[in-house]
Design an enzyme around this catalytic site. Structure first.
Site, short mmCIF file in Angstrom:
data_model
loop_
_atom_site.label_atom_id
_atom_site.label_comp_id
_atom_site.label_asym_id
_atom_site.label_seq_id
_atom_site.Cartn_x
_atom_site.Cartn_y
_atom_site.Cartn_z
N GLN A 1 0.83 -1.19 0.00
CA GLN A 1 0.00 0.00 0.00
C GLN A 1 0.87 1.25 0.00
OE1 GLN A 1 -3.14 0.15 -0.45
NE2 GLN A 1 -3.78 -1.96 -0.12
N TYR B 1 -7.76 -12.74 -2.30
CA TYR B 1 -6.93 -11.70 -2.91
C TYR B 1 -5.93 -11.22 -1.85
CZ TYR B 1 -11.08 -11.48 -5.98
OH TYR B 1 -12.14 -11.78 -6.81
N GLU C 1 -4.00 -16.40 -2.68
CA GLU C 1 -3.43 -15.36 -3.54
C GLU C 1 -2.91 -15.97 -4.85
OE1 GLU C 1 -1.74 -12.28 -5.47
OE2 GLU C 1 -3.15 -12.13 -3.79
N CYS D 1 -10.88 -0.67 -3.50
CA CYS D 1 -10.10 0.46 -4.00
C CYS D 1 -10.68 0.97 -5.32
CB CYS D 1 -8.64 0.08 -4.17
SG CYS D 1 -8.35 -1.24 -5.35
#
Length: 478
Positions: free
Chosen positions: A276, A303, A324, A445
Protein backbone atom coordinates in the site's frame (compact mmCIF):
# COMPACT_ATOMS: atom_id res chain seq x y z
CA UNK A 1 -26.69 -13.09 6.86
CA UNK A 2 -24.90 -9.85 7.46
CA UNK A 3 -22.46 -8.03 5.28
CA UNK A 4 -20.77 -6.94 8.46
CA UNK A 5 -18.45 -4.33 7.04
CA UNK A 6 -17.90 -2.85 3.68
CA UNK A 7 -14.85 -0.64 3.87
CA UNK A 8 -14.45 1.66 0.90
CA UNK A 9 -11.15 3.32 0.12
CA UNK A 10 -11.80 6.58 -1.65
CA UNK A 11 -9.10 6.31 -4.30
CA UNK A 12 -8.23 7.15 -7.86
CA UNK A 13 -5.20 6.71 -10.10
CA UNK A 14 -2.55 5.72 -7.60
CA UNK A 15 -2.25 1.97 -8.13
CA UNK A 16 0.18 1.20 -10.92
CA UNK A 17 -1.20 -1.33 -13.41
CA UNK A 18 0.66 -3.39 -15.94
CA UNK A 19 -1.15 -1.82 -18.90
CA UNK A 20 -0.36 1.78 -17.98
CA UNK A 21 1.98 3.05 -15.26
CA UNK A 22 -0.28 5.90 -14.13
CA UNK A 23 -3.92 5.50 -15.16
CA UNK A 24 -6.18 8.51 -15.46
CA UNK A 25 -8.85 9.36 -12.87
CA UNK A 26 -12.36 7.94 -13.43
CA UNK A 27 -13.95 9.96 -16.28
CA UNK A 28 -17.23 10.55 -14.46
CA UNK A 29 -15.57 12.46 -11.65
CA UNK A 30 -14.64 16.13 -11.80
CA UNK A 31 -11.84 17.99 -10.08
CA UNK A 32 -11.59 21.36 -8.38
CA UNK A 33 -10.25 24.26 -10.36
CA UNK A 34 -7.67 26.53 -8.84
CA UNK A 35 -9.53 29.52 -10.33
CA UNK A 36 -13.25 29.59 -9.43
CA UNK A 37 -15.41 30.65 -12.39
CA UNK A 38 -18.02 32.52 -10.35
CA UNK A 39 -15.70 35.10 -8.83
CA UNK A 40 -15.83 33.61 -5.34
CA UNK A 41 -12.59 33.46 -3.36
CA UNK A 42 -10.66 30.16 -3.44
CA UNK A 43 -11.29 27.59 -0.69
CA UNK A 44 -9.37 27.82 2.54
CA UNK A 45 -5.69 26.94 2.25
CA UNK A 46 -5.83 25.02 5.53
CA UNK A 47 -6.24 21.72 3.67
CA UNK A 48 -4.77 22.82 0.32
CA UNK A 49 -2.13 20.91 -1.61
CA UNK A 50 0.07 23.98 -2.29
CA UNK A 51 2.31 21.99 -4.65
CA UNK A 52 4.24 23.79 -7.39
CA UNK A 53 3.86 20.78 -9.71
CA UNK A 54 0.05 20.70 -9.64
CA UNK A 55 -0.64 22.31 -13.03
CA UNK A 56 1.67 19.97 -14.97
CA UNK A 57 1.72 16.73 -12.93
CA UNK A 58 -0.96 14.08 -13.47
CA UNK A 59 -0.64 12.61 -9.98
CA UNK A 60 -3.09 14.92 -8.17
CA UNK A 61 -6.42 16.09 -9.58
CA UNK A 62 -7.49 18.82 -7.16
CA UNK A 63 -5.76 21.33 -4.95
CA UNK A 64 -8.20 22.22 -2.20
CA UNK A 65 -10.08 20.49 0.61
CA UNK A 66 -7.80 17.47 0.63
CA UNK A 67 -9.56 16.29 3.78
CA UNK A 68 -12.86 15.90 1.92
CA UNK A 69 -12.68 14.63 -1.70
CA UNK A 70 -15.69 15.69 -3.73
CA UNK A 71 -16.77 12.10 -4.35
CA UNK A 72 -17.51 11.83 -0.63
CA UNK A 73 -20.97 13.37 -1.06
CA UNK A 74 -21.90 10.64 -3.53
CA UNK A 75 -20.46 7.95 -1.26
CA UNK A 76 -22.37 9.18 1.79
CA UNK A 77 -25.64 9.34 -0.15
CA UNK A 78 -25.12 5.87 -1.61
CA UNK A 79 -24.77 4.29 1.82
CA UNK A 80 -27.62 6.34 3.29
CA UNK A 81 -29.92 5.14 0.48
CA UNK A 82 -29.25 1.51 1.42
CA UNK A 83 -29.75 2.02 5.13
CA UNK A 84 -26.33 2.96 6.51
CA UNK A 85 -26.73 6.42 7.99
CA UNK A 86 -23.62 6.32 10.18
CA UNK A 87 -21.02 6.12 7.41
CA UNK A 88 -17.71 7.51 8.68
CA UNK A 89 -14.72 8.93 6.84
CA UNK A 90 -11.12 9.15 8.07
CA UNK A 91 -9.33 11.99 6.28
CA UNK A 92 -5.94 10.49 7.27
CA UNK A 93 -2.59 12.19 6.59
CA UNK A 94 -2.95 14.89 3.90
CA UNK A 95 0.69 15.57 2.89
CA UNK A 96 3.76 13.37 2.70
CA UNK A 97 1.54 10.30 2.77
CA UNK A 98 2.90 8.37 -0.21
CA UNK A 99 5.47 5.82 0.97
CA UNK A 100 5.73 3.93 -2.31
CA UNK A 101 6.26 5.51 -5.73
CA UNK A 102 7.10 4.24 -9.22
CA UNK A 103 8.64 7.04 -11.25
CA UNK A 104 9.81 7.24 -14.87
CA UNK A 105 13.38 8.33 -15.63
CA UNK A 106 13.81 10.33 -18.85
CA UNK A 107 15.71 13.39 -20.12
CA UNK A 108 19.49 13.26 -20.28
CA UNK A 109 22.38 12.48 -17.98
CA UNK A 110 23.04 16.21 -17.74
CA UNK A 111 19.41 17.04 -16.95
CA UNK A 112 17.53 13.91 -15.81
CA UNK A 113 13.76 14.04 -15.37
CA UNK A 114 12.25 11.80 -12.68
CA UNK A 115 8.51 11.86 -12.28
CA UNK A 116 5.13 11.01 -13.80
CA UNK A 117 3.78 11.14 -17.32
CA UNK A 118 1.92 14.27 -18.28
CA UNK A 119 -1.74 13.31 -18.67
CA UNK A 120 -2.47 11.80 -22.08
CA UNK A 121 1.20 11.66 -23.09
CA UNK A 122 4.44 9.84 -22.36
CA UNK A 123 6.24 13.10 -21.62
CA UNK A 124 7.69 12.92 -18.13
CA UNK A 125 7.05 15.77 -15.71
CA UNK A 126 9.86 16.27 -13.21
CA UNK A 127 8.40 16.43 -9.65
CA UNK A 128 11.30 16.91 -7.22
CA UNK A 129 9.15 18.74 -4.64
CA UNK A 130 6.04 16.54 -4.71
CA UNK A 131 3.85 17.28 -1.67
CA UNK A 132 2.27 13.81 -1.73
CA UNK A 133 5.60 12.00 -1.48
CA UNK A 134 7.08 11.11 1.86
CA UNK A 135 9.98 13.60 2.20
CA UNK A 136 12.48 10.73 2.07
CA UNK A 137 11.31 9.88 -1.46
CA UNK A 138 12.05 13.42 -2.66
CA UNK A 139 15.49 13.25 -0.99
CA UNK A 140 16.21 9.92 -2.70
CA UNK A 141 15.20 11.39 -6.08
CA UNK A 142 17.64 14.25 -5.58
CA UNK A 143 20.41 11.81 -4.68
CA UNK A 144 19.63 9.63 -7.72
CA UNK A 145 19.83 12.65 -10.04
CA UNK A 146 23.28 13.44 -8.65
CA UNK A 147 24.41 9.88 -9.37
CA UNK A 148 22.98 9.91 -12.91
CA UNK A 149 24.83 13.12 -13.76
CA UNK A 150 28.11 12.24 -12.06
CA UNK A 151 28.33 8.77 -13.63
CA UNK A 152 26.88 9.77 -17.01
CA UNK A 153 24.01 7.30 -16.77
CA UNK A 154 21.75 7.62 -19.80
CA UNK A 155 18.00 7.78 -19.01
CA UNK A 156 15.76 5.61 -21.18
CA UNK A 157 14.69 6.89 -24.60
CA UNK A 158 11.26 5.38 -25.20
CA UNK A 159 11.19 6.11 -28.95
CA UNK A 160 14.59 4.58 -29.66
CA UNK A 161 14.54 1.88 -26.97
CA UNK A 162 17.99 3.05 -25.89
CA UNK A 163 19.43 4.30 -22.63
CA UNK A 164 20.10 2.57 -19.33
CA UNK A 165 17.79 3.62 -16.48
CA UNK A 166 14.07 3.27 -17.28
CA UNK A 167 12.21 3.64 -13.98
CA UNK A 168 12.86 3.75 -10.27
CA UNK A 169 10.68 2.40 -7.48
CA UNK A 170 11.12 4.09 -4.12
CA UNK A 171 9.61 2.45 -1.04
CA UNK A 172 9.85 3.97 2.43
CA UNK A 173 10.00 1.89 5.59
CA UNK A 174 9.19 3.68 8.83
CA UNK A 175 10.01 0.58 10.89
CA UNK A 176 12.85 1.57 13.21
CA UNK A 177 12.63 0.39 16.80
CA UNK A 178 15.75 2.33 17.76
CA UNK A 179 13.75 5.57 17.48
CA UNK A 180 10.83 6.77 19.60
CA UNK A 181 7.52 5.94 17.93
CA UNK A 182 6.79 9.62 17.30
CA UNK A 183 9.98 10.02 15.23
CA UNK A 184 9.84 6.88 13.09
CA UNK A 185 7.65 8.13 10.26
CA UNK A 186 9.60 11.29 9.45
CA UNK A 187 12.90 9.34 9.55
CA UNK A 188 11.85 6.72 7.03
CA UNK A 189 14.54 4.92 4.99
CA UNK A 190 14.18 4.28 1.25
CA UNK A 191 14.50 1.03 -0.65
CA UNK A 192 15.64 2.04 -4.17
CA UNK A 193 14.85 -0.33 -7.05
CA UNK A 194 16.50 0.66 -10.34
CA UNK A 195 14.79 -0.66 -13.50
CA UNK A 196 17.72 -1.21 -15.88
CA UNK A 197 17.37 -1.49 -19.64
CA UNK A 198 19.11 -4.83 -20.09
CA UNK A 199 18.27 -8.52 -20.00
CA UNK A 200 20.37 -9.30 -16.93
CA UNK A 201 23.34 -8.27 -14.81
CA UNK A 202 25.81 -9.58 -17.40
CA UNK A 203 25.03 -6.86 -19.93
CA UNK A 204 27.77 -4.42 -21.06
CA UNK A 205 26.20 -1.67 -18.95
CA UNK A 206 26.28 -3.67 -15.72
CA UNK A 207 29.45 -1.90 -14.55
CA UNK A 208 27.64 1.43 -14.68
CA UNK A 209 24.68 -0.09 -12.80
CA UNK A 210 26.98 -1.26 -10.02
CA UNK A 211 28.71 2.12 -9.96
CA UNK A 212 25.37 3.89 -9.56
CA UNK A 213 24.32 1.53 -6.75
CA UNK A 214 27.66 2.13 -5.00
CA UNK A 215 27.22 5.90 -5.37
CA UNK A 216 23.74 5.77 -3.79
CA UNK A 217 25.00 3.61 -0.94
CA UNK A 218 28.12 5.68 -0.29
CA UNK A 219 26.28 9.02 -0.36
CA UNK A 220 23.03 7.90 1.28
CA UNK A 221 23.71 4.71 3.23
CA UNK A 222 23.92 4.26 7.01
CA UNK A 223 27.45 5.68 7.27
CA UNK A 224 26.68 8.82 5.27
CA UNK A 225 25.45 12.18 6.53
CA UNK A 226 22.09 11.57 4.84
CA UNK A 227 21.53 8.11 6.35
CA UNK A 228 18.64 7.73 3.93
CA UNK A 229 19.06 4.57 1.85
CA UNK A 230 17.75 1.25 3.19
CA UNK A 231 18.88 -0.86 0.22
CA UNK A 232 19.49 -0.82 -3.53
CA UNK A 233 17.98 -3.36 -5.92
CA UNK A 234 18.04 -3.84 -9.69
CA UNK A 235 15.26 -5.02 -11.96
CA UNK A 236 16.02 -5.91 -15.56
CA UNK A 237 13.52 -4.98 -18.27
CA UNK A 238 13.90 -4.68 -22.05
CA UNK A 239 10.25 -4.83 -23.12
CA UNK A 240 8.93 -2.03 -25.32
CA UNK A 241 5.49 -2.10 -23.69
CA UNK A 242 4.24 -0.18 -20.64
CA UNK A 243 5.04 -2.91 -18.11
CA UNK A 244 7.42 -1.36 -15.61
CA UNK A 245 9.12 -4.41 -14.11
CA UNK A 246 10.74 -7.41 -15.72
CA UNK A 247 10.87 -10.82 -14.06
CA UNK A 248 14.53 -10.68 -12.99
CA UNK A 249 15.52 -9.00 -9.71
CA UNK A 250 18.91 -8.63 -8.06
CA UNK A 251 19.76 -7.38 -4.58
CA UNK A 252 22.77 -5.08 -4.82
CA UNK A 253 23.48 -3.34 -1.50
CA UNK A 254 22.01 -2.78 1.95
CA UNK A 255 19.46 -4.79 3.87
CA UNK A 256 17.73 -7.57 1.98
CA UNK A 257 14.65 -7.65 4.21
CA UNK A 258 12.24 -4.71 4.13
CA UNK A 259 9.94 -4.48 7.15
CA UNK A 260 6.96 -2.33 8.03
CA UNK A 261 4.67 -2.39 11.07
CA UNK A 262 0.95 -2.19 10.25
CA UNK A 263 -2.16 -3.63 11.84
CA UNK A 264 -0.18 -4.63 14.92
CA UNK A 265 2.23 -6.96 13.10
CA UNK A 266 5.64 -6.75 11.41
CA UNK A 267 5.21 -7.20 7.66
CA UNK A 268 7.89 -8.28 5.19
CA UNK A 269 7.75 -6.93 1.62
CA UNK A 270 10.03 -7.58 -1.35
CA UNK A 271 10.50 -5.00 -4.15
CA UNK A 272 8.18 -7.12 -6.31
CA UNK A 273 5.47 -7.30 -3.64
CA UNK A 274 2.34 -5.21 -3.81
CA UNK A 275 2.45 -2.72 -0.96
CA UNK A 276 0.00 0.00 0.00
CA UNK A 277 1.28 3.46 -0.89
CA UNK A 278 -0.32 5.08 2.16
CA UNK A 279 1.07 3.21 5.16
CA UNK A 280 -0.72 5.32 7.77
CA UNK A 281 -4.14 4.97 6.14
CA UNK A 282 -3.69 1.22 5.72
CA UNK A 283 -2.82 0.88 9.40
CA UNK A 284 -5.99 2.79 10.34
CA UNK A 285 -8.08 0.57 8.08
CA UNK A 286 -6.67 -2.64 9.59
CA UNK A 287 -7.33 -1.53 13.15
CA UNK A 288 -10.90 -0.56 12.23
CA UNK A 289 -11.45 -3.90 10.50
CA UNK A 290 -10.22 -5.90 13.49
CA UNK A 291 -13.14 -4.62 15.55
CA UNK A 292 -15.59 -6.38 13.24
CA UNK A 293 -14.01 -9.85 13.38
CA UNK A 294 -14.97 -11.71 16.59
CA UNK A 295 -12.38 -13.64 18.57
CA UNK A 296 -12.19 -17.38 18.02
CA UNK A 297 -13.54 -17.45 14.46
CA UNK A 298 -12.14 -18.85 11.22
CA UNK A 299 -11.20 -16.30 8.56
CA UNK A 300 -10.65 -16.62 4.80
CA UNK A 301 -8.59 -13.79 3.27
CA UNK A 302 -9.09 -13.75 -0.51
CA UNK A 303 -6.93 -11.70 -2.91
CA UNK A 304 -4.57 -11.89 0.04
CA UNK A 305 -1.23 -10.83 -1.45
CA UNK A 306 1.41 -11.40 1.21
CA UNK A 307 -1.37 -12.07 3.75
CA UNK A 308 -1.08 -8.79 5.66
CA UNK A 309 -4.83 -8.42 6.20
CA UNK A 310 -5.35 -12.01 7.30
CA UNK A 311 -2.28 -12.16 9.50
CA UNK A 312 -3.26 -8.93 11.27
CA UNK A 313 -6.28 -10.91 12.49
CA UNK A 314 -4.39 -14.02 13.61
CA UNK A 315 -3.71 -13.06 17.23
CA UNK A 316 -7.12 -13.98 18.63
CA UNK A 317 -8.71 -16.02 15.86
CA UNK A 318 -9.03 -19.76 15.43
CA UNK A 319 -7.73 -20.00 11.89
CA UNK A 320 -6.68 -17.73 9.02
CA UNK A 321 -6.56 -18.97 5.42
CA UNK A 322 -4.96 -16.68 2.81
CA UNK A 323 -5.46 -17.26 -0.93
CA UNK A 324 -3.43 -15.36 -3.54
CA UNK A 325 -2.76 -15.82 -7.27
CA UNK A 326 0.71 -14.19 -7.27
CA UNK A 327 3.24 -16.82 -6.21
CA UNK A 328 5.85 -14.11 -5.53
CA UNK A 329 3.93 -13.23 -2.36
CA UNK A 330 4.76 -16.56 -0.71
CA UNK A 331 8.24 -15.55 0.49
CA UNK A 332 6.93 -12.35 2.14
CA UNK A 333 4.19 -14.36 3.85
CA UNK A 334 6.70 -16.86 5.24
CA UNK A 335 8.93 -14.11 6.62
CA UNK A 336 5.97 -12.29 8.16
CA UNK A 337 4.69 -15.34 10.03
CA UNK A 338 8.23 -15.81 11.34
CA UNK A 339 7.75 -12.63 13.38
CA UNK A 340 4.33 -13.45 14.78
CA UNK A 341 4.25 -14.09 18.55
CA UNK A 342 5.57 -17.54 19.46
CA UNK A 343 2.57 -18.19 21.73
CA UNK A 344 0.09 -17.66 18.90
CA UNK A 345 -2.56 -20.40 18.83
CA UNK A 346 -3.98 -20.05 15.33
CA UNK A 347 -4.08 -22.34 12.34
CA UNK A 348 -2.48 -20.25 9.55
CA UNK A 349 -2.17 -21.12 5.85
CA UNK A 350 -1.32 -19.44 2.55
CA UNK A 351 -2.33 -20.92 -0.80
CA UNK A 352 -1.16 -20.04 -4.30
CA UNK A 353 -4.46 -20.26 -6.14
CA UNK A 354 -6.93 -18.39 -8.33
CA UNK A 355 -10.07 -17.74 -6.31
CA UNK A 356 -12.11 -17.43 -9.52
CA UNK A 357 -11.75 -21.19 -10.00
CA UNK A 358 -14.01 -23.20 -7.71
CA UNK A 359 -14.39 -20.21 -5.35
CA UNK A 360 -16.80 -22.05 -3.07
CA UNK A 361 -14.01 -24.44 -2.07
CA UNK A 362 -12.14 -21.53 -0.45
CA UNK A 363 -15.18 -20.30 1.44
CA UNK A 364 -16.05 -23.56 3.18
CA UNK A 365 -15.00 -23.70 6.83
CA UNK A 366 -14.87 -19.93 7.34
CA UNK A 367 -17.02 -17.81 9.61
CA UNK A 368 -15.73 -14.54 8.13
CA UNK A 369 -14.50 -13.80 4.60
CA UNK A 370 -12.34 -10.75 3.83
CA UNK A 371 -11.97 -9.68 0.21
CA UNK A 372 -9.63 -6.98 -1.11
CA UNK A 373 -9.98 -7.33 -4.89
CA UNK A 374 -8.20 -5.27 -7.55
CA UNK A 375 -9.86 -2.17 -8.94
CA UNK A 376 -12.12 -4.15 -11.29
CA UNK A 377 -13.88 -5.70 -8.28
CA UNK A 378 -14.79 -9.30 -7.49
CA UNK A 379 -14.42 -12.05 -10.05
CA UNK A 380 -17.87 -12.96 -11.30
CA UNK A 381 -17.50 -16.58 -10.19
CA UNK A 382 -16.68 -15.52 -6.62
CA UNK A 383 -19.52 -13.00 -6.61
CA UNK A 384 -21.83 -15.78 -7.76
CA UNK A 385 -20.60 -18.10 -5.02
CA UNK A 386 -21.21 -15.45 -2.36
CA UNK A 387 -24.70 -14.87 -3.68
CA UNK A 388 -25.39 -18.60 -3.80
CA UNK A 389 -24.26 -19.46 -0.28
CA UNK A 390 -26.64 -16.85 1.10
CA UNK A 391 -29.63 -18.85 -0.14
CA UNK A 392 -30.74 -20.62 3.04
CA UNK A 393 -32.81 -23.25 1.26
CA UNK A 394 -29.75 -24.51 -0.65
CA UNK A 395 -27.21 -24.04 2.10
CA UNK A 396 -26.94 -27.52 3.57
CA UNK A 397 -26.73 -29.14 0.16
CA UNK A 398 -24.04 -26.71 -1.02
CA UNK A 399 -21.97 -27.18 2.12
CA UNK A 400 -22.03 -30.93 1.70
CA UNK A 401 -21.05 -30.81 -1.98
CA UNK A 402 -18.37 -28.16 -1.44
CA UNK A 403 -16.86 -30.08 1.47
CA UNK A 404 -16.71 -33.18 -0.70
CA UNK A 405 -14.85 -31.23 -3.39
CA UNK A 406 -12.23 -30.11 -0.91
CA UNK A 407 -11.74 -33.66 0.33
CA UNK A 408 -11.65 -35.32 -3.11
CA UNK A 409 -10.65 -32.61 -5.59
CA UNK A 410 -8.20 -33.85 -8.22
CA UNK A 411 -8.14 -30.81 -10.48
CA UNK A 412 -4.68 -29.35 -11.22
CA UNK A 413 -5.23 -25.90 -9.71
CA UNK A 414 -6.31 -27.35 -6.37
CA UNK A 415 -3.33 -29.70 -6.33
CA UNK A 416 -0.97 -26.81 -7.14
CA UNK A 417 -2.51 -24.73 -4.37
CA UNK A 418 -1.76 -27.55 -1.94
CA UNK A 419 1.80 -28.01 -3.19
CA UNK A 420 2.57 -24.28 -2.98
CA UNK A 421 0.83 -23.73 0.33
CA UNK A 422 2.33 -22.67 3.65
CA UNK A 423 0.79 -24.27 6.71
CA UNK A 424 1.28 -23.38 10.38
CA UNK A 425 -0.72 -25.67 12.67
CA UNK A 426 -2.25 -24.34 15.86
CA UNK A 427 -1.48 -25.93 19.21
CA UNK A 428 -5.15 -26.75 19.63
CA UNK A 429 -6.54 -29.54 17.45
CA UNK A 430 -9.27 -28.20 15.16
CA UNK A 431 -12.15 -30.17 13.75
CA UNK A 432 -12.81 -29.82 10.03
CA UNK A 433 -15.70 -27.42 9.61
CA UNK A 434 -18.42 -27.49 6.97
CA UNK A 435 -19.60 -23.99 7.80
CA UNK A 436 -20.05 -21.32 5.18
CA UNK A 437 -19.42 -17.67 6.03
CA UNK A 438 -22.11 -15.42 7.39
CA UNK A 439 -20.00 -12.27 7.52
CA UNK A 440 -18.24 -10.61 4.60
CA UNK A 441 -15.79 -7.73 4.89
CA UNK A 442 -15.25 -6.02 1.55
CA UNK A 443 -12.26 -3.68 1.23
CA UNK A 444 -12.48 -1.74 -2.03
CA UNK A 445 -10.10 0.46 -4.00
CA UNK A 446 -12.51 0.95 -6.93
CA UNK A 447 -15.67 2.90 -6.13
CA UNK A 448 -17.58 2.14 -9.34
CA UNK A 449 -16.89 -1.61 -9.20
CA UNK A 450 -17.68 -1.64 -5.49
CA UNK A 451 -21.11 -0.09 -6.05
CA UNK A 452 -21.88 -2.72 -8.66
CA UNK A 453 -20.74 -5.61 -6.43
CA UNK A 454 -22.55 -4.19 -3.41
CA UNK A 455 -25.84 -3.92 -5.29
CA UNK A 456 -25.43 -7.49 -6.56
CA UNK A 457 -24.84 -8.83 -3.04
CA UNK A 458 -27.83 -6.96 -1.62
CA UNK A 459 -30.20 -7.73 -4.50
CA UNK A 460 -31.06 -11.19 -3.20
CA UNK A 461 -32.19 -9.79 0.18
CA UNK A 462 -30.16 -12.48 1.98
CA UNK A 463 -27.21 -10.22 2.74
CA UNK A 464 -27.66 -6.88 4.46
CA UNK A 465 -25.19 -4.08 4.85
CA UNK A 466 -24.27 -3.41 8.46
CA UNK A 467 -21.41 -0.88 8.52
CA UNK A 468 -19.37 1.17 6.09
CA UNK A 469 -16.24 3.27 6.57
CA UNK A 470 -14.11 5.32 4.20
CA UNK A 471 -10.38 6.10 4.31
CA UNK A 472 -8.59 8.86 2.43
CA UNK A 473 -5.85 6.73 0.86
CA UNK A 474 -4.98 9.23 -1.90
CA UNK A 475 -5.47 12.86 -0.82
CA UNK A 476 -5.44 15.23 -3.78
CA UNK A 477 -7.22 12.74 -6.05
CA UNK A 478 -10.80 11.65 -6.60
Amino acid sequence: MSLSLITSRITASAVVTQSSPWPSPPPLLTSFSSKPHDGTPPPSLTCALQCQHFQSCSGCTHEFNLHRPIILDEVTKFFADIGVSDFTFDSCRLWGWRCRAKLAVRGSSVMPLIGLYQEGTHDVVDIPYCKAHHPSINSAVELLKMGISELNVEPYDEDQGTGELRYVQLAVTTYNTSLPASERYKNGKVQIALVWNSRNEKSPSSTKLNDLATFLWRKGGPWSKLNLVHSVWANFQTSSNNIIFGNRWRHLLGERDFWEHVGGIDVSLTPSSFGQANTKAFDSLLHKMQKYVPNGVSVADLYAGAGVIGLSLAATRKSVKCVEINKESKLSFEKTIGRLPSNLDCNISWHHADTSMEPLSWLVGSDVVVVDPPRKGLDQSLLGALQTISMAEHKSKLVESSFAKIKNEKRPWILRAREDSVQIESKTALEESKLLPETLIYISCGWESFKKDCKSLLSGKAWHLDKAHGFNFFPGTQ
